[in-house]
Motif scaffolding. Structure first.
Motif, short mmCIF file in Angstrom:
data_model
loop_
_atom_site.label_atom_id
_atom_site.label_comp_id
_atom_site.label_asym_id
_atom_site.label_seq_id
_atom_site.Cartn_x
_atom_site.Cartn_y
_atom_site.Cartn_z
N ALA A 183 83.29 43.35 12.29
CA ALA A 183 83.76 42.12 12.93
C ALA A 183 82.64 41.59 13.84
CB ALA A 183 85.01 42.39 13.74
N VAL A 184 82.54 40.25 13.89
CA VAL A 184 81.44 39.65 14.64
C VAL A 184 81.98 38.63 15.64
CG1 VAL A 184 79.42 38.13 14.45
CG2 VAL A 184 79.76 39.94 12.77
N LEU A 193 72.38 32.46 21.95
CA LEU A 193 73.50 33.13 21.28
C LEU A 193 73.61 34.60 21.72
CD1 LEU A 193 72.96 31.82 17.64
CD2 LEU A 193 74.49 30.89 19.37
N ARG A 194 74.86 35.02 21.98
CA ARG A 194 75.09 36.45 22.19
C ARG A 194 75.95 36.93 21.03
NH1 ARG A 194 77.66 36.71 26.92
NH2 ARG A 194 79.69 37.35 26.14
N ILE A 195 75.47 37.92 20.30
CA ILE A 195 76.21 38.37 19.12
C ILE A 195 76.71 39.80 19.34
CG2 ILE A 195 76.07 38.80 16.63
CD1 ILE A 195 73.96 36.59 16.50
N ASP A 196 78.03 39.97 19.31
CA ASP A 196 78.61 41.31 19.48
C ASP A 196 79.27 41.72 18.18
OD1 ASP A 196 78.15 41.33 22.35
OD2 ASP A 196 79.76 39.84 22.47
N THR A 197 79.16 43.00 17.84
CA THR A 197 79.89 43.48 16.66
C THR A 197 80.90 44.53 17.12
OG1 THR A 197 78.22 45.16 16.30
CG2 THR A 197 77.96 43.11 15.07
N TYR A 198 82.01 44.58 16.43
CA TYR A 198 83.05 45.54 16.82
C TYR A 198 83.90 45.84 15.59
CZ TYR A 198 85.80 41.21 17.05
OH TYR A 198 86.40 40.02 16.74
N ARG A 199 84.78 46.82 15.71
CA ARG A 199 85.67 47.14 14.57
C ARG A 199 86.80 46.14 14.54
NH1 ARG A 199 86.28 53.68 14.23
NH2 ARG A 199 84.06 54.09 13.99
N SER A 200 87.12 45.67 13.35
CA SER A 200 88.20 44.66 13.30
C SER A 200 89.55 45.36 13.45
CB SER A 200 88.15 43.89 11.99
OG SER A 200 88.26 44.76 10.91
N GLY A 201 90.42 44.73 14.22
CA GLY A 201 91.75 45.30 14.44
C GLY A 201 92.73 44.72 13.45
N ALA A 230 80.87 32.86 11.06
CA ALA A 230 81.01 32.54 12.49
C ALA A 230 80.02 31.45 12.90
CB ALA A 230 80.79 33.80 13.33
N LEU A 231 78.80 31.52 12.36
CA LEU A 231 77.80 30.50 12.68
C LEU A 231 78.23 29.13 12.15
CD1 LEU A 231 74.39 32.35 12.15
CD2 LEU A 231 75.17 31.24 14.25
N LYS A 232 78.84 29.14 10.96
CA LYS A 232 79.30 27.89 10.35
C LYS A 232 80.36 27.22 11.25
CE LYS A 232 80.66 26.53 5.65
NZ LYS A 232 81.04 27.06 4.35
N GLN A 286 79.31 42.68 7.72
CA GLN A 286 78.95 42.08 9.00
C GLN A 286 78.14 40.81 8.76
OE1 GLN A 286 77.39 44.92 11.90
NE2 GLN A 286 75.91 43.37 12.49
N HIS A 287 77.27 40.87 7.75
CA HIS A 287 76.39 39.74 7.43
C HIS A 287 77.22 38.50 7.06
CE1 HIS A 287 72.82 37.71 6.05
NE2 HIS A 287 73.43 37.44 4.91
#
Length: 418
Positions: A297-298, A276-284, A324-326, A317-318
């Motif tokens: 945002a994930v 898995l590659r997990i990136d976090t960013y600001r939601s637009g 997202a995993l679901k 984020q959690h």
């Protein structure tokens, strides 16, 4: 040999709505006016006249189950059976229990029928007695037919995923803003339908379009047999209507794609951290008071398959990671299921729609107020009720009935090959 199944199926549909079968491609043509589906959505409740041929095949299967049950019972009663043998036999017996209950009821009623038949023959002189025996015989034969139908249903192949909850994904396709507005309408249609069913509808993620429609939206729906009810909604839904933005009143055609995935968890899908590659960013998005100043945002990418899921719905984020995993688990599980199904048989292509996301399954024509399902050739003339989630059951029940009838035909065909 498929004919026998089809003959049985024709009786099934006649019993069901006095409708006629289309020719050529085995599709059902339902007359809308005589259509009252909800109470009769299973084979068992329809009680059609089963064909003699089908009953013969069923009897063959039933006696095989009876013999198997006796054999398993023998293993369980053997003191020298190993713990593994014992638990395996016990588990299989548990699975046969419901069928065995029905079979013993059937055997009881069959004995009763035999004795009532001889009673009818024996009391030629006593007309009153004979009339009573006839009446009871009629009742017993009805009950036998009912048990046959229940058993047929029990013998048909089941999809283990039917009982699961599901993930609903709605995406705007061709048609620009109008497609996004219809995607929002559809998403809300499924939400209303779910609430009407007493299911839990949880919005997982929504990406807004410029005009307050949905580019895409995801929800988790949970309740009894959710996936089994909704699985035939997967595919392309086409809409024909005059867009709000259209000044000249011309009808546009747009498309929305719907995917229904059985919900899966870590047990069904082996997710390894290194995959898995997990990136976090600001939601637009349009933001407003929900504008996000933190990187909540994930986006999770499953490296081996290249599948990506991005969620920006929650402030935390959690929470977004969990959602997202679901969704990722469910997508991977569905890919695996499709692979297994395709390798098992080509049967999928003959069923109601291949489940192919690119397949056009339904058209919503607003100017004419009708909704048509292309897989079963069924049209409902109250588009408002469908969009309110009220009349969706007509389509869902008809598709489930068609699936059951296809399964009956396959059951008959495969039994002859064995």
């Amino acid at each position: 040999m498929r004919i026998v199944g089809r003959v049985f199926c024709k009786n099934l549909v006649r019993a069901f709505s006095g409708s006629s079968l289309g020719t050529g491609n085995n599709h059902l043509r339902f007359k809308t006016h005589s259509f009252s589906l909800s109470p009769y959505s299973t084979v068992a409740e329809l009680q059609p006249q089963s064909s003699v041929e089908l009953i013969k095949i069923m009897e063959h299967r039933l006696s095989a189950i009876e013999h198997r049950s006796v054999y398993l019972q023998g293993i369980i009663n053997q003191p020298e059976a190993s713990p593994t043998e014992y638990s395996r036999a016990n588990k299989e017996l548990q699975n046969l229990n419901a069928k065995m209950d029905l079979i013993s009821k059937l055997r009881t009623i069959q004995k009763e029928i035999e004795s009532l038949k001889s009673l009818v023959g024996d009391c030629e002189q006593d007309k009153d007695m004979q009339a009573m025996a006839y009446e009871e015989l009629e009742q017993a034969l009805k009950e036998e037919g009912y048990l046959h139908n229940l058993l047929l249903k029990a013998l048909l192949p089941k999809d283990d995923a039917d009982e699961r909850d599901c993930i609903l994904e709605v995406r705007a396709g061709t048609g620009g803003e109008e497609a996004s507005l219809f995607a929002m309408d559809m998403f809300k249609m499924y939400e209303r339908y779910s609430l009407k069913k007493g299911w839990r509808f949880e919005v997982v993620d929504v990406t807004d379009s410029n005009m307050k429609g949905y580019k895409e939206a995801t929800a988790a729906i949970s309740g009894v047999d959710v996936y089994g009810k909704l699985k035939f909604e997967s595919g392309v839904h086409r809409v024909q209507r005059v867009p709000v933005t259209e000044k000249s009143g011309r009808v546009h055609t747009s498309a929305v794609s719907v995917a229904i995935l059985p919900q899966a968890d870590e047990v069904d899908v082996q997710l390894r951290n290194e995959d898995l590659r997990i990136d976090t960013y600001r939601s637009g998005g349009s933001g407003g008071q929900h504008a996000n100043t933190t990187n909540s945002a994930v986006r999770i990418t499953h490296i081996p398959s290249g599948l990506t899921v991005a969620i920006q719905d929650e402030r935390s984020q959690h929470m977004n990671k969990a959602k997202a995993l679901k969704v990722l688990c469910s997508r991977l599980y569905e890919v695996e299921r499709c692979r297994a199904q395709n390798s098992r048989s080509k049967l999928r292509s003959e069923q109601i729609g291949s489940g192919d996301r690119s397949e056009r399954i339904r058209t919503y024509n607003f100017p004419q107020g009708r909704v048509t399902d292309h897989r079963i050739g069924f049209t409902h003339h109250s588009i408002g009720d469908v969009m309110q989630g009220e009349s969706l059951d007509y389509f869902i029940d008809a598709l489930l009935l068609q699936q059951e009838m296809d399964a009956v035909a396959d059951f008959t065909a495969t039994s002859h090959h064995h």
